[in-house]
Write a protein that holds these residues in place. Structure first.
Motif, PDB file in Angstrom:
ATOM      1  N   THR A 245       0.859  -1.280   0.039  1.00  0.00           N
ATOM      2  CA  THR A 245       0.285  -0.085   0.223  1.00  0.00           C
ATOM      3  C   THR A 245       0.791   1.121   0.237  1.00  0.00           C
ATOM      4  O   THR A 245       0.842   2.038  -0.826  1.00  0.00           O
ATOM      5  CB  THR A 245      -0.441   0.031   0.869  1.00  0.00           C
ATOM      6  N   THR A 246       2.010   1.030   0.617  1.00  0.00           N
ATOM      7  CA  THR A 246       3.320   2.227   1.157  1.00  0.00           C
ATOM      8  C   THR A 246       3.443   2.629  -0.538  1.00  0.00           C
ATOM      9  O   THR A 246       3.671   3.513  -1.296  1.00  0.00           O
ATOM     10  CB  THR A 246       3.930   2.095   2.571  1.00  0.00           C
ATOM     11  N   ILE A 247       3.878   1.505  -0.642  1.00  0.00           N
ATOM     12  CA  ILE A 247       4.606   2.166  -1.753  1.00  0.00           C
ATOM     13  C   ILE A 247       4.139   2.425  -3.598  1.00  0.00           C
ATOM     14  O   ILE A 247       4.296   3.341  -4.152  1.00  0.00           O
ATOM     15  CB  ILE A 247       5.637   0.791  -2.182  1.00  0.00           C
ATOM     16  N   ASN A 248       2.459   1.474  -2.861  1.00  0.00           N
ATOM     17  CA  ASN A 248       1.615   2.224  -4.653  1.00  0.00           C
ATOM     18  C   ASN A 248       1.605   3.613  -4.231  1.00  0.00           C
ATOM     19  O   ASN A 248       1.126   3.722  -5.905  1.00  0.00           O
ATOM     20  CB  ASN A 248       0.316   0.618  -4.245  1.00  0.00           C
ATOM     21  N   LYS A 249       1.363   4.502  -2.873  1.00  0.00           N
ATOM     22  CA  LYS A 249       0.770   5.315  -3.453  1.00  0.00           C
ATOM     23  C   LYS A 249       1.550   5.811  -3.511  1.00  0.00           C
ATOM     24  O   LYS A 249       1.509   7.227  -4.602  1.00  0.00           O
ATOM     25  CB  LYS A 249      -0.046   5.669  -1.371  1.00  0.00           C
ATOM     26  N   ALA A 250       3.143   5.614  -3.551  1.00  0.00           N
ATOM     27  CA  ALA A 250       3.857   6.834  -3.929  1.00  0.00           C
ATOM     28  C   ALA A 250       4.460   6.442  -5.115  1.00  0.00           C
ATOM     29  O   ALA A 250       4.710   7.407  -5.976  1.00  0.00           O
ATOM     30  CB  ALA A 250       5.903   5.676  -3.373  1.00  0.00           C
TER      31      ALA A 250
END
Length: 349
Positions: A245-250
Motif C-alpha cells: 500500500t505504502t509503495i503503490n501510493k508513492a
C-alpha cells in the motif's frame, strides 16, 4: 551480457575486514543516472537526497548464528558446518554446507559443543547446496534452537580472514533486523544508525519493510559465461499488504522509491502486477536480475560495492547502466573505497 563483462581488478586491501567506526560514517558514492555524475559523500549525507513522503524499502531479515564447528566421529576431524535452510522443523532436518566437504559421507555423525550434547547425522549427500543433516537432540524444539544459537557463530563472509569478534554480533546485523532467517546480512542496511533513521523519519521519509532471508542465492558464484543459463538458488520473501500500500501510493504520487540493497530490490521485483504495481506476497523467489532489465517499482537504490562477477554487481549494473557502473567502480578502486559486506556504500538516483 556475458560473465566476463563483470570482471575487474580488485586489490585485496580494498576488501573491508572491519566495519566503519560509526555505521553512518562509511563513505558514500552518489551516482546520478540522468546527469551521469559521480559525487563523493559520507553515508549520513544520504538525507539530502530525499524529501517528505519518499519511501525507503528495508529488508528486515535477521542473521542467525549459522556457522557451527563440530568433530567427526572416530577421526575427531574438525568440520565446519554452515546452516543454510531448515527443511523440516519436526525432524530437525537442515540443508548445510560442510568444509572440508570431501571428508563427509552419508551416515557420518558430527558432534558439536565441548560436551558433545548436539549430534548430527548426514542423511543426504547429493544436494547442489551441499548436504542434508538430521540433528539428534532430546529436548524440545525451542531448546534445540536455543542450543544452535548458543553453539553457532556470526556467519561472517569467508573473505574476512580473522576470528569473529564480540562486536561482529551487533555490527553484522542491521539495526532494524527482526525476522530471523538469513545466513548473511543485507549489507546496504548496515550503514543506517538509529540517529540517521530518526532524522529521516523527522524529515517525513516513509519506511516500507519487506523480508528476504538471504541464503545461497544471493552470494553463490556464477559459473556460466552466458548469464541467461545461471540458476539462482531460491530464497524466502515476504511483502506485507501495508508495504504494498505504502509503495503503490508513492508510485501514483511519483515519489522517490529507494530499494535499500539488492535483496530489497529482488524482493519487490519478484511480485509486480500486470499494471506495474506491487502485490503483497509470501513465498520464494529465484529471480536473477542482470542487464538489460526493466525495473518496475524502485527509481533509486542503495547498495555496497560488490566483488567481480557477482550477481549483486550484475543487478547494480542493470539498474545503474553497465558502462556507468563500470566507470564508477574504476573510480571506487582509484579512490580506495572499501568493498563487500563491511565496505562503503553507493546511492544510485
Amino acid at each position: 551480457m556475458k560473465l566476463s563483462h563483470f570482471n575487474f581488478e580488485l586489490p585485496d586491501e580494498l576488501l573491508a575486514e572491519y566495519p566503519a567506526e560509526n555505521r553512518d560514517e562509511s563513505r558514500l558514492m552518489v551516482l546520478n543516472r540522468k546527469e551521469q555524475t559521480i559525487e563523493h559523500k559520507m553515508f549520513k549525507d544520504i538525507i539530502d537526497y530525499f524529501d517528505e513522503d519518499d519511501v525507503m524499502i528495508l529488508n528486515d531479515t535477521k542473521v542467525f548464528p549459522a556457522r557451527l564447528f563440530g568433530n567427526k566421529e572416530k577421526t575427531g576431524a574438525r568440520i565446519e558446518v554452515f546452516l543454510l535452510r531448515e527443511l523440516n522443523a519436526e525432524q530437525r532436518l537442515w540443508d548445510v554446507l560442510v568444509d572440508p566437504a570431501r571428508k563427509i559421507r552419508i551416515g557420518n555423525k558430527l558432534y558439536f559443543g565441548e560436551d558433545e550434547s548436539l549430534v548430527a547425522e548426514v542423511i543426504d549427500n547429493t544436494t547442489s547446496r551441499g548436504r542434508t543433516l538430521r540433528f539428534l537432540y532430546d529436548g524440545s524444539y525451542e531448546e534445540f534452537r536455543k542450543k544452535l544459537t548458543e553453539l553457532g557463530q556470526t556467519p561472517l563472509p569467508k573473505y574476512i580472514n580473522r576470528e569473529v569478534e564480540p562486536e561482529d554480533e551487533e555490527r553484522y546485523q542491521t539495526i532494524y533486523a527482526k525476522n530471523e532467517g538469513a545466513v548473511a546480512a543485507p549489507t546496504a542496511g548496515l550503514h543506517f544508525s538509529k540517529h540517521l533513521l530518526k532524522r529521516l523519519e523527522i524529515k517525513g521519509i516513509n519506511f516500507a519493510e519487506v523480508t528476504l532471508h538471504v541464503g545461497l542465492g544471493t552470494f553463490n558464484s556464477v559459473e556460466v559465461e552466458d548469464l541467461s543459463k545461471h540458476k539462482m538458488d531460491s530464497e524466502e520473501i515476504i511483502i506485507p499488504a501495508s508495504t504494498a500500500t505504502t509503495i503503490n501510493k508513492a508510485l501514483v504520487e511519483k515519489r522517490r522509491i529507494c530499494a535499500v540493497g539488492t535483496t530489497a530490490m529482488r524482493t519487490i521485483e519478484s511480485s509486480v502486477s500486470s499494471k506495474g504495481n506491487l502485490n503483497e506476497f509470501a513465498g520464494w523467489t529465484n529471480k536473477f536480475i542482470f542487464p538489460p532489465f526493466e525495473f518496475s517499482i524502485a527509481n533509486c537504490m542503495i547498495t555496497n560495492f560488490h566483488t567481480p562477477k557477482s550477481t549483486l554487481l550484475m543487478m547494480t549494473a542493470a539498474f545503474g547502466g553497465h558502462d556507468f557502473i563500470k566507470r564508477a567502480y574504476e573510480e571506487a578502486v582509484k579512490e580506495k573505497y572499501k568493498f563487500y559486506s563491511y565496505g562503503d556504500a553507493m546511492l544510485i538516483i
